[in-house]
Design an enzyme around this catalytic site. Structure first.
Site, PDB file in Angstrom:
ATOM      1  CG  ASP A  72      -1.880   1.249   1.234  1.00 16.96           C
ATOM      2  OD1 ASP A  72      -2.376   1.556   0.317  1.00 16.96           O
ATOM      3  OD2 ASP A  72      -1.758   1.887   2.418  1.00 16.96           O
ATOM      4  CB  SER A  73       0.191   4.766  -0.603  1.00 17.55           C
ATOM      5  OG  SER A  73      -0.861   4.787   0.372  1.00 17.55           O
ATOM      6  CE1 TYR A  78       2.535   5.375  -3.548  1.00 15.18           C
ATOM      7  CE2 TYR A  78       1.082   3.534  -4.255  1.00 15.18           C
ATOM      8  CZ  TYR A  78       2.290   4.309  -4.110  1.00 15.18           C
ATOM      9  OH  TYR A  78       3.652   3.391  -3.643  1.00 15.18           O
ATOM     10  N   GLY A  79      -3.268   8.912  -3.453  1.00 12.34           N
ATOM     11  CA  GLY A  79      -4.658   9.096  -4.071  1.00 12.34           C
ATOM     12  C   GLY A  79      -4.757  10.473  -4.681  1.00 12.34           C
ATOM     13  CB  CYS A 107      -3.191   0.513  -2.373  1.00 13.96           C
ATOM     14  SG  CYS A 107      -3.283   2.234  -2.920  1.00 13.96           S
ATOM     15  CG  ASN A 108      -9.281   0.676  -2.684  1.00 10.63           C
ATOM     16  OD1 ASN A 108     -10.409  -0.333  -2.960  1.00 10.63           O
ATOM     17  ND2 ASN A 108      -9.353   0.772  -1.347  1.00 10.63           N
ATOM     18  CB  THR A 109      -5.021   4.737  -5.080  1.00  9.26           C
ATOM     19  OG1 THR A 109      -5.952   5.449  -4.058  1.00  9.26           O
ATOM     20  CG2 THR A 109      -4.523   5.943  -6.102  1.00  9.26           C
ATOM     21  CD  GLU A 165      -0.510   7.057   6.566  1.00 12.58           C
ATOM     22  OE1 GLU A 165       0.407   7.191   7.240  1.00 12.58           O
ATOM     23  OE2 GLU A 165      -0.872   6.154   5.874  1.00 12.58           O
ATOM     24  CB  CYS A 197      -9.528   4.709   0.637  1.00 13.55           C
ATOM     25  SG  CYS A 197      -7.971   5.175   1.173  1.00 13.55           S
ATOM     26  CB  THR A 198      -6.642   0.033   2.318  1.00 11.86           C
ATOM     27  OG1 THR A 198      -5.629   0.708   1.845  1.00 11.86           O
ATOM     28  CG2 THR A 198      -7.032  -1.135   1.422  1.00 11.86           C
ATOM     29  CG  HIS A 199      -5.045   4.995   4.458  1.00 16.69           C
ATOM     30  ND1 HIS A 199      -4.535   4.494   3.260  1.00 16.69           N
ATOM     31  CD2 HIS A 199      -4.210   5.510   5.246  1.00 16.69           C
ATOM     32  CE1 HIS A 199      -3.228   4.784   3.472  1.00 16.69           C
ATOM     33  NE2 HIS A 199      -3.079   5.403   4.533  1.00 16.69           N
TER      34      HIS A 199
HETATM   35  N1  DGL Z   1      -4.830   3.363   1.119  1.00 19.59           N
HETATM   36  C1  DGL Z   1      -4.875   3.856  -0.520  1.00 19.59           C
HETATM   37  C2  DGL Z   1      -6.165   3.206  -1.158  1.00 19.59           C
HETATM   38  O1  DGL Z   1      -6.805   2.255  -0.738  1.00 19.59           O
HETATM   39  C3  DGL Z   1      -4.606   5.135  -0.583  1.00 19.59           C
HETATM   40  C4  DGL Z   1      -4.250   6.294   0.400  1.00 19.59           C
HETATM   41  C5  DGL Z   1      -3.331   7.103  -0.515  1.00 19.59           C
HETATM   42  O2  DGL Z   1      -3.992   8.290  -1.054  1.00 19.59           O
HETATM   43  O3  DGL Z   1      -2.000   6.998  -0.637  1.00 19.59           O
HETATM   44  O4  DGL Z   1      -6.479   3.878  -1.965  1.00 19.59           O
END
Ligand code: DGL
Length: 282
Positions: free
Chosen positions: A20-21, A52-53, A83-85, A163, A198-200
């Protein structure tokens, strides 16, 4: 000369690679550990380049390929794009690059969880800007349930709040209310299901649920992704026998190792020792 990569945890036992990011993918790792208790894992958080998003698909795809290359060089037997992104930007490219290696993303499992939970077919997706722009959830849900009405909302601030560990309290509540405002409508027209794309976001589930109202179900992709990994490994005969002693989890981070360990424990649901986190450069 650069150091040779560390051997996989557990010697000959090949770990499942997860990336993931940052720490968000640890919510998926938590579900993977529950579903696959005999397996070992190697987790990479690209903390130096988070988020990443907010970046372009091209940049996210380049980062994702670099992170995946690092894990593959270290001998993983399966890659989970937690990570979805990165799944939206690079899943087909990753699957093509690694040929026989099973590569599992989180969007299709998240879409599956949403379709299973929704009675009305009205589904809201909360995700990063990049995931929303790519339209990946809308397409994945439409493939599974062509009559679904999907509304995607970009919630960039949720990544920073997660975060930062600000998962409850006034700031998190205000952000959730603001992002979910477009969903406030008559119950007959409102989505009955929200998928956390988003996994966050699972660590913010309580404030999201409070802003959404009690008639809305909230799902994420962690459990369905873990089930997909399990079935792909089983189909290829790569699953370890149930009694195998797991070699555990090792972590790689591209920056801020002690912060990764301190914040990551909340996402994983178990403490992370700073000694188990290796600083790497991609
Ligand atoms: N955790 C990431 C996701 O699932 C993205 C978080 C980010 O923006 O880096 O999309």
């Amino acid at each position: 000369m650069s150091e040779p990569p560390a051997p996989p945890p557990g010697g000959m036992q090949r770990p499942i690679g997860v990336f993931d990011s940052g720490v968000g993918g640890l919510t998926v790792l938590r579900a993977l550990r529950a579903a696959l208790p005999a397996e070992s894992f190697l987790y990479l958080g690209d903390t130096a380049r988070l988020p990443y998003g907010t970046k372009s698909e091209h940049t996210v795809a380049r980062y994702a390929l670099q992170a995946a290359d690092e894990l593959v060089e270290r001998g993983i037997k399966c890659l989970v794009v937690a990570c979805n992104t990165a799944s939206a930007a690079a899943l087909p490219a990753l699957q093509q690059r690694f040929g026989e290696l099973p590569v599992v993303g989180v969007i299709e499992p998240g879409a599956r969880a949403a379709c299973a939970a929704s009675h009305s077919g009205r589904i809201a997706v909360l995700a990063t800007e990049s995931t929303v722009r790519a339209g990946a959830y809308t397409r994945a849900i439409a493939r599974l349930r062509p009559d679904a009405e999907v509304r995607a909302i970009a919630c960039a601030l949720f990544v920073a709040l997660a975060e930062e560990g600000w998962t409850e309290g006034a700031v998190a509540r205000a952000a959730a209310e603001r992002y979910l405002a477009p969903l406030r409508m008559a119950e007959a027209a409102a989505p009955d299901t929200i998928v956390l794309g988003c996994t966050h976001f699972p660590v913010l589930q309580a404030v999201i649920a409070a802003a959404a109202g009690e008639h809305v179900r909230i799902v994420d992709s962690a459990a369905t992704s873990a089930a997909q990994v399990r079935s792909q490994l089983a189909a290829r005969g790569l699953l370890l026998p149930a009694g195998a002693v797991p070699a555990g989890v090792r972590f790689l981070a591209t920056d801020a190792v002690s912060r990764f360990a301190a914040v990551g424990g909340r996402f994983l649901g178990a403490p992370i020792a700073a000694d188990d986190v290796e600083l790497i450069d991609l």
